[in-house]
Design a protein around this motif. Structure first.
Motif, short mmCIF file in Angstrom:
data_model
loop_
_atom_site.label_atom_id
_atom_site.label_comp_id
_atom_site.label_asym_id
_atom_site.label_seq_id
_atom_site.Cartn_x
_atom_site.Cartn_y
_atom_site.Cartn_z
N LEU A 22 0.86 -1.28 -0.03
CA LEU A 22 -0.05 0.02 -0.05
C LEU A 22 1.01 1.25 0.00
O LEU A 22 0.54 2.18 -0.75
N VAL A 23 2.01 1.19 0.89
CA VAL A 23 2.70 2.43 0.89
C VAL A 23 3.47 2.68 -0.45
O VAL A 23 3.68 3.74 -0.92
N ARG A 24 3.97 1.65 -0.95
CA ARG A 24 4.43 1.77 -2.44
C ARG A 24 3.48 2.29 -3.35
O ARG A 24 3.73 3.30 -4.54
N LEU A 25 2.18 1.66 -3.56
CA LEU A 25 1.31 2.31 -4.40
C LEU A 25 1.05 3.81 -4.12
O LEU A 25 0.81 4.30 -5.11
N ALA A 26 0.78 4.07 -2.86
CA ALA A 26 0.32 5.25 -2.57
C ALA A 26 1.26 6.52 -2.76
O ALA A 26 1.22 7.68 -3.03
N LEU A 27 2.66 6.12 -2.35
CA LEU A 27 3.81 7.06 -2.55
C LEU A 27 4.56 6.78 -3.73
O LEU A 27 4.22 7.18 -4.71
N PHE A 28 5.88 6.39 -3.36
CA PHE A 28 6.86 6.09 -4.27
C PHE A 28 7.31 4.68 -4.44
O PHE A 28 7.92 4.08 -3.12
N VAL A 29 7.44 3.96 -5.37
CA VAL A 29 7.70 2.37 -5.21
C VAL A 29 9.27 2.25 -4.83
O VAL A 29 9.33 1.12 -4.23
N ARG A 30 9.98 3.14 -5.04
CA ARG A 30 11.57 2.92 -4.59
C ARG A 30 11.70 3.45 -3.21
O ARG A 30 13.06 3.81 -3.01
N ASP A 31 10.70 4.03 -2.54
CA ASP A 31 11.17 4.75 -1.17
C ASP A 31 11.15 3.55 -0.01
O ASP A 31 10.50 3.44 0.91
N ASP A 32 12.37 2.99 -0.24
CA ASP A 32 12.57 1.65 0.69
C ASP A 32 12.49 2.14 2.35
O ASP A 32 12.13 1.38 2.92
N PRO A 33 13.26 3.34 2.49
CA PRO A 33 13.31 3.55 4.04
C PRO A 33 11.68 3.97 4.55
O PRO A 33 11.68 3.43 5.57
N LEU A 34 10.99 4.46 3.98
CA LEU A 34 9.44 4.67 4.45
C LEU A 34 8.82 3.41 4.45
O LEU A 34 8.06 3.16 5.57
N VAL A 35 8.98 2.56 3.32
CA VAL A 35 8.45 1.42 3.31
C VAL A 35 8.83 0.43 4.50
O VAL A 35 7.85 -0.24 5.33
N LEU A 36 10.33 0.60 4.70
CA LEU A 36 10.70 -0.46 5.78
C LEU A 36 10.10 -0.03 7.08
O LEU A 36 9.89 -0.94 7.98
N PHE A 37 10.19 1.21 7.48
CA PHE A 37 10.02 1.47 8.78
C PHE A 37 8.36 1.50 9.08
O PHE A 37 7.81 1.29 10.21
N SER A 38 7.49 1.65 8.09
CA SER A 38 6.38 1.49 8.30
C SER A 38 5.98 -0.17 8.54
O SER A 38 5.24 -0.14 9.44
N MET A 39 6.53 -0.81 7.78
CA MET A 39 6.09 -2.32 8.05
C MET A 39 6.88 -2.56 9.37
O MET A 39 6.19 -3.48 10.41
N GLY A 40 8.11 -2.21 9.86
CA GLY A 40 8.65 -2.39 11.22
C GLY A 40 7.74 -2.12 12.18
O GLY A 40 7.36 -2.80 13.27
N LEU A 41 7.19 -0.72 12.03
CA LEU A 41 6.25 -0.24 13.08
C LEU A 41 5.03 -1.03 13.34
O LEU A 41 4.34 -1.17 14.58
N LEU A 42 4.32 -1.44 12.41
CA LEU A 42 3.36 -2.42 12.28
C LEU A 42 3.51 -3.60 12.89
O LEU A 42 2.87 -3.96 13.93
N LEU A 43 4.66 -4.27 12.55
CA LEU A 43 4.70 -5.50 13.14
C LEU A 43 4.95 -5.51 14.62
O LEU A 43 4.59 -6.29 15.45
N TRP A 44 5.72 -4.47 15.17
CA TRP A 44 5.97 -4.24 16.35
C TRP A 44 4.65 -4.21 17.18
O TRP A 44 4.62 -4.42 18.33
N LEU A 45 4.00 -3.10 16.69
CA LEU A 45 2.58 -2.90 17.38
C LEU A 45 1.97 -4.35 17.56
O LEU A 45 1.42 -4.56 18.44
N LEU A 46 1.72 -5.15 16.30
CA LEU A 46 1.09 -6.48 16.46
C LEU A 46 1.64 -7.31 17.26
O LEU A 46 0.96 -7.88 17.95
N ALA A 47 2.86 -7.47 17.42
CA ALA A 47 3.60 -8.48 18.30
C ALA A 47 3.49 -8.01 19.81
O ALA A 47 3.15 -8.73 20.55
#
Length: 454
Positions: free
Chosen positions: A161-186
């Motif tokens: 979703l982040v890649r579609l909504a923003l920029f497909v190659r914005d690896d830092p934003l995508v990575l940190f978004s996923m990491g924070l979500l996983l941390w919350l779910l854990a």
């Protein structure tokens, strides 16, 4: 093998360095720091450069794409010793991104449809994330295989979703978004059985595919809906999902109802009525926040009832407003809600009695489903209906007074010169505020009358 696929494979190998995190401990970021330094300052030519180079790297004579990916991974790795992020969260996040990119590159060799690339990223990222968590489990605490699938799938959906909504190659934003979500779910420690997680994945993915096939949701809307539905099922239950999917389905079909007439009147949703991520989030963000609050309630000085009522009230408002707008817009007798003066169809804040009846039906529908699936008492269903109608009214009032006005206008020039002062208040903002108001009304009614849910 094409160049983009070779490059994605090389990035995946770099991402695999995260598997050493359980052994490296606090130094888990070190391999990625080394890679970033080599990419930015050392490797400027030769086979290694050509393997990792992204468009634009040749002009700069530096592998800034690889450096950005490696630095993002290093930054996320620091969360483990500094803030207590679980090691499996870091590993899964890195591998979901790199594995998803590899799967997407492989599919793009044969198919160029955006939906195929999105599905490939999600499925490939999920597989890589699950594999990473299982490997971590050999040397460090890790979730059960079933939860590993849920965590990886949630991260992959958010990353897509982040890649579609923003920029497909914005690896830092995508990575940190996923990491924070996983941390919350854990941290929430879901307790759903493996069969429940499997059913949640099948049901939510199936409904998402159906919505896309029927053109009631765009690709971003589909991904957003699947992610929201998956979180609803795992953190709340299938009863919560029943209410959510009723809104998504009912709202989508209402948008398609007599679409040509709405388009001629300038009232139709864009993209042939398919709802995008902004529309889906505007109407379901409060409900999603409520289910997260419900899951976290054992750790809070609150019972879970306020969150259940807030969830149902917000969806009742979303359904009421959607049906009111989609049905009421077909009639020629709207009046401005603030003055009752006749206004042209499509005017912000314009209401019709036909739309009001449709909205009331929408709120009642969510309330009845609450009785059947959550369950609520009859008094609770009445509270949900009242909250849904209140949210519909708030939406119209906000539309009449504030929609399409610049933010700066609302503060009499006090915000002049600020970057966001000229931004106009859009329909999505109004929808979000209306569902938030309905959630608060519903929770307040429940508290005032001593109602309890579940």
């Amino acid at each position: 093998m094409t160049w983009p696929l070779r490059r994605a494979g090389a990035f995946a190998l770099v991402g695999a360095l995260s598997l050493a995190a359980p052994l490296l401990g606090p130094a888990a970021a070190a391999p990625f720091v080394v890679v970033a330094a080599l990419a930015a300052f050392v490797v400027d030519d030769g086979p290694a450069f050509e393997l990792f180079a992204r468009p634009g790297d040749h002009e700069e004579r530096a592998l800034y794409g690889l450096a950005g990916f490696a630095l993002a991974a290093a930054g996320l790795a620091l969360f483990v010793p500094l803030f207590g992020m679980p090691v499996f969260v870091f590993v899964a996040s890195v591998l979901v991104l790199s594995g998803g990119n590899l799967a997407e590159a492989a599919v793009r060799q044969r198919r160029h449809e955006p939906v195929a690339a999105t599905v490939a990223f999600t499925v490939g990222g999920t597989f890589a994330g699950v594999l990473g968590q299982l490997v971590v489990g050999l040397a460090a605490p890790a979730p059960t295989p079933a939860l590993a699938v849920f965590f990886a799938a949630s991260a992959a959906l958010l990353g897509a979703l982040v890649r579609l909504a923003l920029f497909v190659r914005d690896d830092p934003l995508v990575l940190f978004s996923m990491g924070l979500l996983l941390w919350l779910l854990a941290a929430l420690e879901p307790t759903i059985a493996p069969v429940g997680i499997a059913l949640a994945l099948l049901v939510t993915a199936g409904f998402g595919a159906l919505a896309y096939a029927l053109d009631t949701a765009s690709i971003t809307g589909m991904v957003t809906g699947v992610l929201a539905g998956l979180l609803m099922v795992v953190l709340g239950g299938f009863g919560w999902f029943a209410l959510l999917i009723t809104f998504f389905g009912g709202g989508g079909l209402a948008g398609k109802f007599r679409y040509d007439r709405k388009r001629k009147r300038g009232l139709a949703e864009g993209n042939d009525g398919a709802r995008g991520s902004a529309n889906v989030l505007a109407n379901s963000a409060v409900a999603l926040g409520a289910v997260l609050g419900y899951a976290a309630s054992p750790m809070l000085p609150l019972t879970d009832s306020p969150f259940v009522f807030a969830f149902a009230g917000s969806l009742a408002a979303a359904m009421a407003d959607t049906l009111s707008s989609e049905i009421g817009g077909l009639f020629d007798t709207p009046r401005l809600i603030t003055t009752l003066e006749p206004v042209p169809p499509g005017t912000d804040g314009g209401v019709t009695w036909q739309g009001a009846v449709a909205g009331l039906f929408g709120a009642l529908l969510i309330a009845v489903l609450g009785l059947l699936f959550l369950p609520f008492s009859l008094a609770g269903a009445i509270a949900i209906t009242l909250a849904g109608v209140a949210g519909m009214v708030v939406d119209s009032l906000l539309g009449a007074r504030f929609e399409n006005r610049a933010v700066g206008e609302l503060f009499a020039g006090a915000l002049a010169g600020l970057a966001f002062a000229d931004r106009r208040i859009g329909n999505q903002t109004v929808n979000f505020l209306a569902t938030l108001a309905a959630a608060l009304v519903c929770a307040a009614l429940a508290a005032a009358t001593g109602l309890a849910a579940l």
